[in-house]
Design an enzyme around this catalytic site. Structure first.
Site, PDB file in Angstrom:
ATOM      1  N   TRP A   1      44.365 -12.803  26.766  1.00  0.00           N
ATOM      2  CA  TRP A   1      44.773 -12.815  28.173  1.00  0.00           C
ATOM      3  C   TRP A   1      45.932 -13.777  28.409  1.00  0.00           C
ATOM      4  CZ3 TRP A   1      43.319  -8.469  29.511  1.00  0.00           C
ATOM      5  CH2 TRP A   1      42.090  -7.948  29.121  1.00  0.00           C
TER       6      TRP A   1
ATOM      7  N   ASP B   1      43.955 -19.870  34.427  1.00  0.00           N
ATOM      8  CA  ASP B   1      43.095 -18.693  34.586  1.00  0.00           C
ATOM      9  C   ASP B   1      41.692 -19.115  34.152  1.00  0.00           C
ATOM     10  OD1 ASP B   1      41.599 -16.386  34.174  1.00  0.00           O
ATOM     11  OD2 ASP B   1      42.988 -15.492  32.725  1.00  0.00           O
TER      12      ASP B   1
ATOM     13  N   LYS C   1      33.624 -11.340  36.387  1.00  0.00           N
ATOM     14  CA  LYS C   1      32.899 -11.872  35.235  1.00  0.00           C
ATOM     15  C   LYS C   1      31.723 -12.746  35.665  1.00  0.00           C
ATOM     16  CE  LYS C   1      37.097 -11.667  32.478  1.00  0.00           C
ATOM     17  NZ  LYS C   1      36.671 -10.650  31.506  1.00  0.00           N
TER      18      LYS C   1
END
Length: 360
Positions: free
Chosen positions: A101, A171, A195
């Protein structure tokens, strides 16, 4: 009703108490005469929902007044673009690459300017966190970017990088609200909610006031400016109403559970049960250096692809769902977010012990 143990990395398990509250309010929210999914986002009922959600999140994270809480449609891939669009004044940024990511975020930022990769763990398939104490931070960098918990590879940045005065953007998608954090150490903290916080379709960005300006890259769409959300209480357009409502229920649940310090203690205990087994097993092995292990995402392998497939098939049949590792890593991965109860981890370990005996 037979609910399984859901180890999915996201969309992921939600607390049963939250789902039951949503179920009870599905047809009618309080005395509104309608579901949250049906009500106007301009109604008093929904304004109360979003205001309460923000207040509870601020309480959980002790968010200072000089930070805005923004509820933004879309997940991580939207934030990968919003961050450089809003912050790249010099068109230079430093990225720390500790997984898939962060790589994707860096690739997106390259559309808008120069990206310097100041640290990376790609040399060992992202199985560790590099030393971040004395990086060659660029003098003209607008910000330094990290993905703090790496969902795919199961690593966590436990000591924040020395950014040498540059704003840190993080993040935190797969560790969001799993433990206390000091928001003041960041310029922006953002997380996709699917999540550890709520249903898919939204990110929450916590942005320091001075970073919210009209001085954005030319061509930045209105809906990709943080200022658009800050100026309108995240309601410039119709927001993802039901997702905000569900996140608000999760925030309430977290407060009822005792807050983030209690959740951190629970998560340390849960992860310890699984990691202790992996460390003692002769069949299953963790893939991450011990010092960098995530409390949320635990990848592991047997070292034999056929045995991995057999384990996944038998675990799935036994009610342990979504244990297959990410396609870029293989093997298995157990995501044990806040909503996963301790008994779920204990049951998984018991199943793994039996599988190991039967397939030794």
């Amino acid at each position: 009703m037979s609910r399984v143990y859901n180890f999915s990395a996201g969309p992921a398990a939600l607390p049963e108490e939250v789902l039951k509250t949503a179920q009870a309010q599905m047809l009618e929210y309080k005395d509104a005469g309608m579901s949250v999914m049906e009500m106007s986002h301009r109604s008093k009922d929904f304004q109360d929902i979003i205001d309460t959600a923000e207040a509870d999140l601020r309480d959980l994270l002790a968010i200072p007044e000089n930070y805005k809480v923004l509820f933004i449609q879309g997940g991580g891939n939207v934030q990968f673009a919003m961050v450089p669009m809003n912050l790249m004044k010099n068109k230079v940024a430093d990225y720390i690459i500790t997984g898939q990511w962060a790589k994707k975020a860096a690739a997106e930022a390259r559309i808008y300017g120069t990206v310097n990769e100041v640290a990376s763990s790609a040399d060992k398939t992202f199985s560790y966190i590099p030393d971040l104490s004395d990086l060659a931070i660029s003098d003209d960098a607008d910000y330094v970017y990290i993905c703090q918990n790496n969902t795919i590879y199961g690593t966590t940045i436990k000591e924040l990088p020395n950014t040498k005065g540059k704003d840190l953007v993080s993040d935190v998608s797969s560790m969001f609200l799993s433990e206390p954090m000091d928001v003041t150490k960041y310029g922006i903290v953002w997380g996709g909610v699917q999540k550890n916080v709520g249903p898919a379709g939204m990110a929450i960005a916590i942005v320091r006031d001075d970073l919210i300006t009209d001085d954005v890259l030319p061509g930045t769409p209105t809906m990709l400016k943080y200022k658009t959300y800050a100026d309108t209480g995240s309601m410039y357009n119709t927001p993802p109403c039901y997702t905000i409502y569900m996140c608000g229920l999760v925030f309430k649940w977290l407060k009822e559970m005792g807050g983030l310090k209690v959740m951190q203690e629970r998560n340390i205990e849960k992860a310890g049960i699984l990691y202790d087994f992996l460390d003692s097993s002769s069949m299953f092995k963790g893939t991450v250096e011990k010092k960098d292990r995530s409390l949320m995402n635990v990848p592991f392998v047997t070292g034999n692809d056929e045995l991995d497939k057999k384990f996944i098939a038998e675990a799935t049949a036994a009610g342990f769902k979504n244990l297959k590792g990410h396609r870029t890593v293989g093997g298995m991965r157990a995501s044990i977010y806040n909503a996963m109860p301790k008994v779920g981890v204990e049951a998984l370990v018991q199943f793994m012990e039996t599988f190991e005996k039967e397939n030794a």
